[in-house]
Design an enzyme around this catalytic site. Structure first.
Site, short mmCIF file in Angstrom:
data_model
loop_
_atom_site.label_atom_id
_atom_site.label_comp_id
_atom_site.label_asym_id
_atom_site.label_seq_id
_atom_site.Cartn_x
_atom_site.Cartn_y
_atom_site.Cartn_z
N TYR A 198 43.21 42.85 45.12
CA TYR A 198 43.75 42.35 44.23
C TYR A 198 43.22 42.51 42.95
CZ TYR A 198 41.24 37.77 44.19
OH TYR A 198 40.16 37.00 44.08
N CYS A 199 44.11 42.49 41.90
CA CYS A 199 43.39 42.41 40.51
C CYS A 199 44.17 41.55 39.44
CB CYS A 199 42.95 43.73 39.94
SG CYS A 199 44.11 45.10 39.99
N THR A 200 43.93 42.00 38.28
CA THR A 200 44.79 41.07 37.46
C THR A 200 46.50 41.55 37.28
OG1 THR A 200 42.96 40.92 35.70
CG2 THR A 200 45.08 40.52 34.97
N GLY A 202 47.03 44.78 38.87
CA GLY A 202 47.43 46.13 40.15
C GLY A 202 46.71 47.30 39.72
N ILE A 227 47.75 39.57 40.38
CA ILE A 227 47.87 37.95 40.25
C ILE A 227 48.90 37.69 39.18
CG2 ILE A 227 46.57 36.05 39.38
CD1 ILE A 227 43.99 37.63 39.79
#
Length: 343
Positions: A198-200, A202, A227
């Protein structure tokens, strides 16, 4: 034809305050083949300048990466413009959890070699063979599975203030640093474990998932929309929220509160705090975590030296900065030796 900002950040801020109108902070990305990024950049700037859109947008031959502030009353017009571009029609827009009319104060559309500095040679693997996108429900199911390894693809200053419970959070300064570290750490689990990333929003996982599949990982998943989208789905569907703390964002807000837990500490005194600031000394501008007490004591600066410089008349500060560059300090992002309680 105007292809640049005519107003300074301070002038724009004053205009936004006077207007007092609601704005939406939005982000999106799309990998696509763009033949003439410069021409596309100019097309975007002219349209968005007219629509009063502000933000930071990167355009490259490989696609677009955008973080924007859009007048709420002109959202439909903005969306119709995107839908008129074939590879952006019905694009998923990540709308911020917490809104701020001043998240961006200028419109910057820049042509880059890549929309994300990943350090990868895309010719060596198929970037379209990416991991499986999963929504919040599937993500929660996967990370509850003991055969899953959950990896945060963000940098140390992002994960410090918030992350998913049980996630591996590499201690890195840049995305490109994390790719070989994660592969080496997980090399013995390429076939038997689920690799969930996951990241901020995508974009980092989009490229990383294809890279890791190329490197032999069999079961690769990524949180769709990152997220930002996870927090929206959790709230709308009343799901269990497995994220703790704040989500770091790359605009003037610096973070969105996802939960009430404060998992970081002030870099100057060690008190519980998760508020990122930039040192008020413009020759430093270091990003670090500072509590209200230290902000008052240090006059919003990261060190006694910066505090002394910041107290000087503005013209003297300008004279001290003349001919010097502050990039080294800017990119330390909380790792400066002057910070006693840095992570």
């Amino acid at each position: 034809m105007q292809l640049y900002n005519k107003l300074s950040a301070k002038e724009r801020e004053a205009m936004l305050e006077e207007a007092g109108e609601d704005r939406l902070t939005i982000s999106f990305y799309q990998y696509a083949k763009i033949g003439n990024p410069e021409l596309f950049r100019n097309h975007l700037f002219v349209a968005w300048d007219e629509q009063e859109v502000l933000g930071r947008i990167y355009v490259a031959h490989e696609g677009i990466n955008a973080q924007l502030s859009v007048p709420a009353k002109r959202f439909d017009e903005f969306k119709a413009f995107l839908d008129g571009i074939y590879f952006l029609k019905d694009i998923r827009l990540n709308i911020a959890i917490e809104q701020d009319m001043k998240s961006f104060l200028k419109l910057k559309v820049k042509v880059r070699d890549k929309i994300l500095a990943d350090g990868l040679d895309d010719k060596t693997f198929d970037v379209t063979k990416k991991g499986e996108h999963v929504n919040a429900i599937k993500f929660n199911e996967l990370i509850s599975n003991p055969d899953t390894v959950l990896v945060d693809m963000r940098n140390h200053y992002e994960t410090e203030i918030g992350h998913f419970q049980g996630a591996i959070t590499p201690d890195v300064d840049t995305f490109r640093e994390s790719l070989p570290i994660i592969e080496d750490d997980l090399k013995d689990f390429k076939e038997e474990k689920n690799l969930v990333m996951y990241c901020t929003g995508g974009i980092r996982c989009e490229k990383a998932s294809a890279y890791y599949k190329h490197r032999g990982f069999k079961n690769v998943y990524q949180l769709e929309g990152g997220i930002i989208e996870y927090a929206r789905q959790v709230k709308e569907q009343n799901l269990e929220n497995k994220f703790i703390g704040k989500n770091f964002v790359f605009d003037h807000r610096r973070a969105e509160k996802i939960t009430d837990e404060v998992i970081a500490k002030c870099h100057q005194c060690g008190a519980a705090c998760d508020t990122h600031v930039n040192c008020a000394n413009e020759a430093c501008h270091l990003l670090f975590i500072q509590c209200p007490s230290c902000a008052e004591k240090m006059n919003d600066c990261c060190s006694d030296k910066c505090k002394e410089i910041h107290a000087l008349p503005y013209e003297e500060q300008k004279a001290l900065r003349r001919g010097k560059h502050n990039s080294n300090k800017i990119f330390k992002k909380g790792r400066s030796e002057v910070l006693k309680f840095k992570a």
